[in-house]
Design an enzyme around this catalytic site. Structure first.
Site, PDB file in Angstrom:
ATOM      1  N   GLY A  29       0.779  -1.235   0.000  1.00  0.00           N
ATOM      2  CA  GLY A  29       0.000   0.000   0.000  1.00  0.00           C
ATOM      3  C   GLY A  29       0.808   1.281   0.000  1.00  0.00           C
ATOM      4  O   GLY A  29       0.312   2.314   0.451  1.00  0.00           O
ATOM      5  N   ASN A  47       1.568   3.016  -2.608  1.00  0.00           N
ATOM      6  CA  ASN A  47       0.878   3.946  -3.518  1.00  0.00           C
ATOM      7  C   ASN A  47      -0.371   4.524  -2.865  1.00  0.00           C
ATOM      8  O   ASN A  47      -0.673   5.706  -3.028  1.00  0.00           O
ATOM      9  CB  ASN A  47       0.541   3.250  -4.842  1.00  0.00           C
ATOM     10  CG  ASN A  47       1.732   3.231  -5.779  1.00  0.00           C
ATOM     11  OD1 ASN A  47       2.101   4.260  -6.353  1.00  0.00           O
ATOM     12  ND2 ASN A  47       2.372   2.078  -5.914  1.00  0.00           N
ATOM     13  N   ARG A 102     -14.801 -17.925  -9.454  1.00  0.00           N
ATOM     14  CA  ARG A 102     -14.347 -16.594  -9.869  1.00  0.00           C
ATOM     15  C   ARG A 102     -15.516 -15.671 -10.179  1.00  0.00           C
ATOM     16  O   ARG A 102     -15.484 -14.475  -9.892  1.00  0.00           O
ATOM     17  CB  ARG A 102     -13.451 -16.771 -11.110  1.00  0.00           C
ATOM     18  CG  ARG A 102     -12.475 -15.656 -11.305  1.00  0.00           C
ATOM     19  CD  ARG A 102     -11.461 -15.661 -10.173  1.00  0.00           C
ATOM     20  NE  ARG A 102     -10.635 -14.479 -10.210  1.00  0.00           N
ATOM     21  CZ  ARG A 102      -9.667 -14.214  -9.353  1.00  0.00           C
ATOM     22  NH1 ARG A 102      -9.377 -15.045  -8.384  1.00  0.00           N
ATOM     23  NH2 ARG A 102      -8.965 -13.107  -9.450  1.00  0.00           N
ATOM     24  N   GLU A 111       6.211   6.299  -9.342  1.00  0.00           N
ATOM     25  CA  GLU A 111       4.838   5.907  -8.976  1.00  0.00           C
ATOM     26  C   GLU A 111       4.184   6.858  -7.981  1.00  0.00           C
ATOM     27  O   GLU A 111       3.041   7.281  -8.170  1.00  0.00           O
ATOM     28  CB  GLU A 111       4.835   4.491  -8.396  1.00  0.00           C
ATOM     29  CG  GLU A 111       5.282   3.443  -9.372  1.00  0.00           C
ATOM     30  CD  GLU A 111       5.108   2.025  -8.835  1.00  0.00           C
ATOM     31  OE1 GLU A 111       4.045   1.719  -8.277  1.00  0.00           O
ATOM     32  OE2 GLU A 111       6.046   1.226  -8.978  1.00  0.00           O
ATOM     33  N   HIS A 164       1.130   1.117 -13.226  1.00  0.00           N
ATOM     34  CA  HIS A 164       1.939  -0.035 -13.637  1.00  0.00           C
ATOM     35  C   HIS A 164       3.423   0.350 -13.560  1.00  0.00           C
ATOM     36  O   HIS A 164       3.803   1.419 -14.041  1.00  0.00           O
ATOM     37  CB  HIS A 164       1.575  -0.477 -15.054  1.00  0.00           C
ATOM     38  CG  HIS A 164       2.338  -1.694 -15.475  1.00  0.00           C
ATOM     39  ND1 HIS A 164       2.012  -2.957 -15.028  1.00  0.00           N
ATOM     40  CD2 HIS A 164       3.445  -1.832 -16.247  1.00  0.00           C
ATOM     41  CE1 HIS A 164       2.881  -3.827 -15.521  1.00  0.00           C
ATOM     42  NE2 HIS A 164       3.752  -3.171 -16.259  1.00  0.00           N
ATOM     43  N   ASP A 199      -3.311  -3.735 -19.184  1.00  0.00           N
ATOM     44  CA  ASP A 199      -2.361  -2.627 -19.381  1.00  0.00           C
ATOM     45  C   ASP A 199      -2.452  -2.012 -20.777  1.00  0.00           C
ATOM     46  O   ASP A 199      -1.464  -1.496 -21.306  1.00  0.00           O
ATOM     47  CB  ASP A 199      -0.915  -3.096 -19.113  1.00  0.00           C
ATOM     48  CG  ASP A 199      -0.725  -3.670 -17.720  1.00  0.00           C
ATOM     49  OD1 ASP A 199      -1.393  -3.196 -16.793  1.00  0.00           O
ATOM     50  OD2 ASP A 199       0.092  -4.596 -17.567  1.00  0.00           O
TER      51      ASP A 199
HETATM   52  C1  GAR Z   1       3.490  -1.182  -7.330  1.00  0.00           C
HETATM   53  O1  GAR Z   1       4.820  -1.211  -7.778  1.00  0.00           O
HETATM   54  C2  GAR Z   1       2.529  -1.147  -8.505  1.00  0.00           C
HETATM   55  O2  GAR Z   1       2.996  -0.379  -9.573  1.00  0.00           O
HETATM   56  C3  GAR Z   1       2.460  -2.612  -8.878  1.00  0.00           C
HETATM   57  O3  GAR Z   1       2.412  -3.270  -7.624  1.00  0.00           O
HETATM   58  C4  GAR Z   1       3.130  -2.502  -6.644  1.00  0.00           C
HETATM   59  C5  GAR Z   1       2.251  -2.300  -5.433  1.00  0.00           C
HETATM   60  O4  GAR Z   1       2.955  -1.676  -4.387  1.00  0.00           O
HETATM   61  N1  GAR Z   1       1.336  -2.883  -9.711  1.00  0.00           N
HETATM   62  C6  GAR Z   1       1.360  -3.760 -10.712  1.00  0.00           C
HETATM   63  O5  GAR Z   1       2.334  -4.461 -10.975  1.00  0.00           O
HETATM   64  C7  GAR Z   1       0.082  -3.847 -11.551  1.00  0.00           C
HETATM   65  N2  GAR Z   1       0.297  -4.619 -12.737  1.00  0.00           N
HETATM   66  P1  GAR Z   1       2.192  -0.940  -3.199  1.00  0.00           P
HETATM   67  O6  GAR Z   1       1.181  -1.928  -2.606  1.00  0.00           O
HETATM   68  O7  GAR Z   1       3.267  -0.612  -2.205  1.00  0.00           O
HETATM   69  O8  GAR Z   1       1.504   0.304  -3.728  1.00  0.00           O
END
Ligand code: GAR
Length: 201
Positions: A11, A13, A65, A180, A109, A150
């Site tokens: 989490g 982001n 699912r 990010e 991404h 994507d």
């Molecule tokens: C991040 O690096 C995000 O860009 C990636 O997962 C991570 C989550 O980190 N997402 C993907 O790969 C989507 N295809 P976080 O939980 O610390 O935000």
């Protein structure tokens, strides 16, 4: 604007969004809920600490699912969000949800799309692939979500240097810090302030 944030992991982001709302960098936005597919996600604790309702919709609680997909859609719909943010949400978004929230779902991404994206490219795997290929520049992308993986319209991208001796973990951290955590809040603010949109449902 009401935003629901979908998460699966640590989490960071989500935290960046919370912090940028708190310091006024993101305007006119409230996170009404954080929803995780994973009960152990650190993101849930971050939500609770920020006083945001945190919910779990886990595939393991459903027969198949299809039932999970329906429950997820219902949960998101119950918050009537203007925007759905996939912040490290590692579950395929069901077509019914893409349709229901057309033009109102965004994803972060950890690469410069169209490199290192699509099926099987998520989390650390993206950085492993970038290092394996030997690229000297990588980065992150925020895009609107469509039916593909994507493939939706790109909102923001930021490049990040790959350095000699990088491990996937070190590169992942640099991409998060330099790209990010900036472009995801940036894209949310662009949407919240009406500077970008695609056909609304
Ligand atoms: C991040 O690096 C995000 O860009 C990636 O997962 C991570 C989550 O980190 N997402 C993907 O790969 C989507 N295809 P976080 O939980 O610390 O935000």
């Amino acid at each position: 604007m009401n935003a629901v944030v979908l998460v699966s992991g640590g989490g960071t982001n989500l935290q960046a969004i919370i912090d940028r709302i708190a310091d006024g960098t993101i305007h006119n936005t409230k996170i009404t809920a954080v929803i995780s597919n994973n009960a152990g996600a650190g993101a849930l604790m971050r939500a609770e600490k920020a006083g945001i309702p945190a919910e779990v919709v886990s595939p393991s609680d459903f027969e198949d699912r299809e039932k999970f997909n329906m429950a997820l859609l219902e949960k998101v719909e119950s918050y009537a969000p203007d925007l759905v943010v996939l912040a490290g949400f590692l579950v395929n978004i069901p077509p019914a949800m893409v349709k229901r929230f057309a033009g109102r779902i965004i994803n972060i991404h950890p690469s410069l799309i169209p490199s290192f994206c699509g099926k099987g490219f998520y989390g650390l795997r993206v950085h492993e692939a970038a290092l394996k290929r030997g690229v000297k520049v990588t980065g992150a992308t925020v895009h609107f979500v469509d039916e593909g993986t994507d493939t939706g319209p790109i909102i923001l991208q930021k490049a990040v240097e790959v350095k000699d001796g990088d491990t996937p973990e070190v590169l992942q951290r640099r991409v998060m810090e330099e790209a990010e955590w900036k472009i995801l809040p940036g894209a949310i603010d662009m949407i919240a302030t009406g500077r970008i949109s695609i056909g609304k449902a």
